[in-house]
Write a protein that holds these residues in place. Structure first.
Motif, mmCIF file in Angstrom:
data_model
loop_
_atom_site.group_PDB
_atom_site.id
_atom_site.type_symbol
_atom_site.label_atom_id
_atom_site.label_comp_id
_atom_site.label_asym_id
_atom_site.label_seq_id
_atom_site.Cartn_x
_atom_site.Cartn_y
_atom_site.Cartn_z
ATOM 1 N N ILE A 151 -2.204 43.612 90.443
ATOM 2 C CA ILE A 151 -2.216 42.166 90.944
ATOM 3 C C ILE A 151 -1.083 41.397 90.152
ATOM 4 O O ILE A 151 -0.514 40.687 90.836
ATOM 5 C CB ILE A 151 -3.663 41.568 90.276
ATOM 6 C CG1 ILE A 151 -4.801 42.161 91.073
ATOM 7 C CG2 ILE A 151 -3.517 40.008 90.186
ATOM 8 C CD1 ILE A 151 -6.054 41.556 90.749
ATOM 9 N N ARG A 157 -0.728 38.360 92.567
ATOM 10 C CA ARG A 157 -1.847 37.718 92.928
ATOM 11 C C ARG A 157 -2.622 37.055 91.901
ATOM 12 O O ARG A 157 -2.429 37.162 90.735
ATOM 13 C CB ARG A 157 -2.911 38.556 93.554
ATOM 14 C CG ARG A 157 -2.240 39.262 94.752
ATOM 15 C CD ARG A 157 -3.285 40.449 95.318
ATOM 16 N NE ARG A 157 -4.045 39.832 96.100
ATOM 17 C CZ ARG A 157 -4.095 38.790 97.190
ATOM 18 N NH1 ARG A 157 -3.195 38.422 97.725
ATOM 19 N NH2 ARG A 157 -5.414 38.219 97.635
ATOM 20 N N PHE A 161 -9.623 36.212 88.939
ATOM 21 C CA PHE A 161 -10.913 36.900 89.618
ATOM 22 C C PHE A 161 -11.324 38.186 88.983
ATOM 23 O O PHE A 161 -12.382 38.285 88.514
ATOM 24 C CB PHE A 161 -10.956 36.961 91.281
ATOM 25 C CG PHE A 161 -11.193 38.239 91.790
ATOM 26 C CD1 PHE A 161 -12.342 38.399 92.133
ATOM 27 C CD2 PHE A 161 -10.283 39.131 92.140
ATOM 28 C CE1 PHE A 161 -12.884 39.455 92.701
ATOM 29 C CE2 PHE A 161 -10.635 40.245 92.777
ATOM 30 C CZ PHE A 161 -12.078 40.579 93.009
ATOM 31 N N ILE A 162 -10.294 38.999 88.600
ATOM 32 C CA ILE A 162 -10.699 40.334 87.947
ATOM 33 C C ILE A 162 -10.962 40.087 86.300
ATOM 34 O O ILE A 162 -11.827 40.837 86.095
ATOM 35 C CB ILE A 162 -9.500 41.425 88.072
ATOM 36 C CG1 ILE A 162 -8.387 40.948 87.347
ATOM 37 C CG2 ILE A 162 -9.434 41.752 89.772
ATOM 38 C CD1 ILE A 162 -7.519 42.326 87.123
ATOM 39 N N TRP A 216 -8.265 35.053 102.413
ATOM 40 C CA TRP A 216 -9.545 35.236 101.869
ATOM 41 C C TRP A 216 -9.730 33.956 100.926
ATOM 42 O O TRP A 216 -10.708 33.442 100.439
ATOM 43 C CB TRP A 216 -9.616 36.298 100.912
ATOM 44 C CG TRP A 216 -9.527 37.408 101.513
ATOM 45 C CD1 TRP A 216 -8.626 38.562 101.623
ATOM 46 C CD2 TRP A 216 -10.612 37.913 102.760
ATOM 47 N NE1 TRP A 216 -8.896 39.495 102.560
ATOM 48 C CE2 TRP A 216 -9.945 39.289 103.339
ATOM 49 C CE3 TRP A 216 -11.934 37.598 103.136
ATOM 50 C CZ2 TRP A 216 -10.677 39.897 104.045
ATOM 51 C CZ3 TRP A 216 -12.368 38.177 103.937
ATOM 52 C CH2 TRP A 216 -12.006 39.515 104.624
ATOM 53 N N PHE A 225 -5.062 39.510 102.549
ATOM 54 C CA PHE A 225 -4.468 40.763 101.883
ATOM 55 C C PHE A 225 -5.727 41.798 101.932
ATOM 56 O O PHE A 225 -6.715 41.695 101.566
ATOM 57 C CB PHE A 225 -4.541 40.392 100.457
ATOM 58 C CG PHE A 225 -3.608 41.616 99.369
ATOM 59 C CD1 PHE A 225 -2.178 41.172 99.461
ATOM 60 C CD2 PHE A 225 -4.310 42.448 98.877
ATOM 61 C CE1 PHE A 225 -1.381 42.262 98.723
ATOM 62 C CE2 PHE A 225 -3.409 43.308 98.292
ATOM 63 C CZ PHE A 225 -2.307 43.323 98.130
ATOM 64 N N ASN A 227 -7.130 45.820 101.058
ATOM 65 C CA ASN A 227 -7.068 47.047 100.131
ATOM 66 C C ASN A 227 -7.571 48.188 101.044
ATOM 67 O O ASN A 227 -8.804 47.884 101.450
ATOM 68 C CB ASN A 227 -7.472 46.817 98.882
ATOM 69 C CG ASN A 227 -7.171 45.711 98.287
ATOM 70 O OD1 ASN A 227 -5.958 45.507 97.831
ATOM 71 N ND2 ASN A 227 -7.919 44.670 97.942
ATOM 72 N N LEU A 251 -13.603 45.155 92.458
ATOM 73 C CA LEU A 251 -11.953 44.693 92.214
ATOM 74 C C LEU A 251 -11.139 44.590 93.520
ATOM 75 O O LEU A 251 -10.234 44.133 93.433
ATOM 76 C CB LEU A 251 -11.375 45.789 91.030
ATOM 77 C CG LEU A 251 -11.913 45.676 89.819
ATOM 78 C CD1 LEU A 251 -11.411 46.538 88.794
ATOM 79 C CD2 LEU A 251 -12.014 44.481 88.959
ATOM 80 N N PHE A 252 -11.460 45.446 94.402
ATOM 81 C CA PHE A 252 -11.047 45.511 95.704
ATOM 82 C C PHE A 252 -11.411 44.832 97.049
ATOM 83 O O PHE A 252 -11.091 44.937 97.992
ATOM 84 C CB PHE A 252 -10.151 46.883 95.979
ATOM 85 C CG PHE A 252 -9.295 47.060 94.953
ATOM 86 C CD1 PHE A 252 -7.938 46.474 94.829
ATOM 87 C CD2 PHE A 252 -9.436 48.216 93.965
ATOM 88 C CE1 PHE A 252 -6.897 46.785 93.779
ATOM 89 C CE2 PHE A 252 -8.601 48.472 92.995
ATOM 90 C CZ PHE A 252 -7.184 47.643 92.909
ATOM 91 N N GLY A 253 -13.054 44.805 96.764
ATOM 92 C CA GLY A 253 -13.487 44.402 98.069
ATOM 93 C C GLY A 253 -14.102 45.395 98.761
ATOM 94 O O GLY A 253 -14.394 46.696 98.429
ATOM 95 N N TYR A 257 -15.010 47.094 106.993
ATOM 96 C CA TYR A 257 -15.511 45.783 107.751
ATOM 97 C C TYR A 257 -14.480 45.695 109.006
ATOM 98 O O TYR A 257 -13.567 46.243 109.145
ATOM 99 C CB TYR A 257 -15.326 44.581 106.696
ATOM 100 C CG TYR A 257 -14.144 44.317 106.113
ATOM 101 C CD1 TYR A 257 -13.207 43.844 106.601
ATOM 102 C CD2 TYR A 257 -13.755 45.158 104.936
ATOM 103 C CE1 TYR A 257 -11.722 43.326 105.915
ATOM 104 C CE2 TYR A 257 -12.569 44.992 104.353
ATOM 105 C CZ TYR A 257 -11.510 43.952 104.700
ATOM 106 O OH TYR A 257 -10.328 43.843 104.111
HETATM 107 C C1 LIG Z 1 -7.714 43.281 97.538
HETATM 108 O O1 LIG Z 1 -7.508 43.328 96.101
HETATM 109 C C2 LIG Z 1 -6.941 42.306 95.556
HETATM 110 C C3 LIG Z 1 -6.849 42.640 93.992
HETATM 111 O O2 LIG Z 1 -7.821 42.683 93.439
HETATM 112 C C4 LIG Z 1 -7.521 40.935 95.660
HETATM 113 O O3 LIG Z 1 -6.787 40.057 95.477
HETATM 114 C C5 LIG Z 1 -7.821 40.858 97.177
HETATM 115 O O4 LIG Z 1 -8.786 39.736 97.559
HETATM 116 C C6 LIG Z 1 -8.615 42.178 97.584
HETATM 117 N N1 LIG Z 1 -8.799 41.962 99.156
HETATM 118 C C7 LIG Z 1 -10.116 42.000 99.590
HETATM 119 C C8 LIG Z 1 -10.256 41.772 101.278
HETATM 120 O O5 LIG Z 1 -10.830 41.733 98.697
#
Ligand SMILES: *[C@@H]1O[C@H](CO)[C@@H](O)[C@H](O)[C@H]1NC(C)=O
Ligand SMILES: *[C@@H]1O[C@H](CO)[C@@H](O)[C@H](O)[C@H]1NC(C)=O
Length: 471
Positions: A151, A157, A161-162, A216, A225, A227, A251-253, A257
């Motif tokens: 990040i 980024r 959030f994390i 998002w 973004f 992942n 952490l990545f969603g 989807y």
């Molecule tokens: C992908 O991971 C990054 C880092 O955690 C995050 O900022 C981003 O929102 C994530 N994307 C989704 C679709 O969750």
């Protein structure tokens, strides 16, 4: 005497620094065509071998264009930037200092590529094609620490959030710990509800579907973004545990989807994100595989009539010789404890299996509209075409051989040893044929040593000039 020699060296070091830094800060201009969106309005003349002079001219033209570019894209094209397998490594107590420095520098090398390309091209979508990290065998705390580097150093980024996720999921030592029992309970609850009802419209439960998402977090950024799960992030289906899935979701969603765009127009299109590691077995947790197939069936029930951009990690089945990797699927052997519970489970695969590939292509590309698949995994990159041969089978070839086809791009890795690539996808709606045309180009940077050289030579130059004060 000495002063004179030092001074000469200082000039020399300064010159090298300037050249190296100009190179790393203007590298896309050395390949202007590969490093730009495909421009359908520009008359792209056939570029045979350019003379050196023409190349120099092209370079300066591109720099000038960057300088003046308003960046506001006035076309309705879709612009997607894809990064293959960054695979960032970690440090262990025994890791030597040189490797630690290498890992540290590598984060900034990758971050430099992202910064340059993001500022130059202002994509609508940025996607990382899986294998974000180098190993699925790391603990939760290390997973969180690498996410933090991902990040803050690479993709710039918001880390708030994390940090929040960490505070909500903390162990006795103050480290992040995935709360997999809570995640798993909820997952199984949804899965059993969906399976019992057996209706198509349960996508709201898993929350697979979105529409017209441009970002998002529109307050922070104006692009999306995405992942993707890789085998090094969640494991192959023989490895993937609740712990793996929980921390990826934290952490990545989500791993599966779809997002539909412009659905009520003449030119609908969609993004499909698919965790294709969990399509085949034998799996450690077969319920994960069930969930992926539920996702695919629900996606198919949409009867979407537009074009699809599929983002996933493991490439589809193809015969030996079309890409760097040929088909190769391995299973865990019969071993003694403590790993005996994995005997016979899926251990690794270069491609999806042949029948699974056909099934997935049928479910996602059923409407016969052209589309594009982006994958990662093999690092070397490849472009193939899946031609529909009969109602249910697809065959991979190098060139288009059927009216109904989908291109698959295996995005070459962004790692230094593969020259730090960025993949660029342009989607253009062709009003003559009333279809979306998808084109791809690969923008290379350079091996990581070039970036290191630019940074180190700057330090050397500064050091030499300041040493002149003392000799
Ligand atoms: C992908 O991971 C990054 C880092 O955690 C995050 O900022 C981003 O929102 C994530 N994307 C989704 C679709 O969750
Ligand atoms: C992760 O980072 C934290 C904070 O810097 C540190 O205390 C912890 O030991 C790291 N975890 C691992 C596994 O190295």
């Amino acid at each position: 005497m000495l002063r004179c020699a030092v001074k000469k060296f200082a000039y020399f070091a300064t010159l090298l620094t300037i050249v190296a830094n100009i190179y790393i800060y203007t590298y896309p201009s050395f390949h202007p065509e590969q490093c730009s969106w495909n421009c359908s309005t520009k008359n792209t003349t056939l570029r045979g071998d350019l003379t050196l002079l023409e190349k120099v001219k092209e370079y300066f033209n591109d720099i000038q264009e960057q300088w003046h570019a308003s960046h506001a894209s006035d076309s309705d094209d879709v612009h997607i930037m894809a990064f293959g397998d960054p695979q960032i490594k970690g440090n262990w107590p025994k890791t030597p200092y040189v490797s630690r420095l290498d890992t540290y520098g590598n984060d900034y090398y990758l971050g430099h590529i992202y910064d340059m390309m993001q500022q130059r091209l202002k994509p609508q979508v940025v996607t990382v094609m899986g294998d974000l990290f180098s190993s699925q065998w790391i603990g939760d705390s290390e997973f969180h620490n690498r996410t933090k580097r991902y990040i803050s150093r690479i993709f710039k980024r918001d880390p708030a959030f994390i940090e929040r996720v960490k505070i909500e999921n903390i162990d006795e030592e103050g480290q992040y710990k995935a709360n997999w029992s809570k995640w798993g309970d909820r997952f199984n609850e949804i899965l059993s509800t969906v399976q019992q009802n057996d209706t198509a419209n349960e996508d709201s439960l898993f929350g697979f579907g979105y529409e017209n998402i441009q970002s998002w977090n529109p307050d922070l950024e104006d692009f999306l973004f995405i992942n993707i799960t890789g085998n090094h992030d969640v494991g192959y289906s023989g490895d993937a545990t609740y712990q793996h899935m929980t921390r990826f979701h934290d952490l990545f969603g989500k791993d599966n989807y779809w997002i539909e765009y412009e659905t009520n127009t003449t030119h609908p299109w969609r993004i499909v994100v698919l965790n294709d590691l969990l399509l085949e077995g034998p799996a450690l947790q077969p319920e994960f595989v069930d969930a992926t197939w539920i996702f695919l069936k629900q996606l198919n029930e949409r009867k979407f009539n537009g074009s699809t951009v599929l983002l996933t990690h493991v490439p589809f089945y193809k015969r030996e010789g079309l890409c760097y990797d040929g088909p190769d699927t391995r299973y865990y052997p019969d071993v003694d404890a403590p790993e005996s519970y994995k005997t016979g489970l899926l251990r690794s695969q270069n491609h999806l299996g042949e029948s699974v590939s056909n099934e997935v292509l049928n479910l996602i590309f059923e409407n016969g509209k052209p589309g594009i698949i982006l994958t990662g995994h093999d690092h070397e990159g490849c472009e193939t075409v899946y031609n529909k041969r009969s109602p249910l089978t697809w065959e991979a070839t190098k060139d288009i051989e059927s009216n109904i086809f989908v291109k698959e791009i295996t995005v070459k890795s962004m790692m230094g040893e593969f020259n730090g690539n960025t993949g660029l996808v342009t989607g253009h709606f062709n009003t003559d044929t009333m279809t979306w045309d998808w084109t791809f180009s690969l923008c290379p940077f350079a091996i990581q040593h070039v970036w290191w050289f630019a940074k180190v030579s700057l330090l050397v130059a500064i050091f030499t000039w300041s040493s002149l004060l003392f000799v």
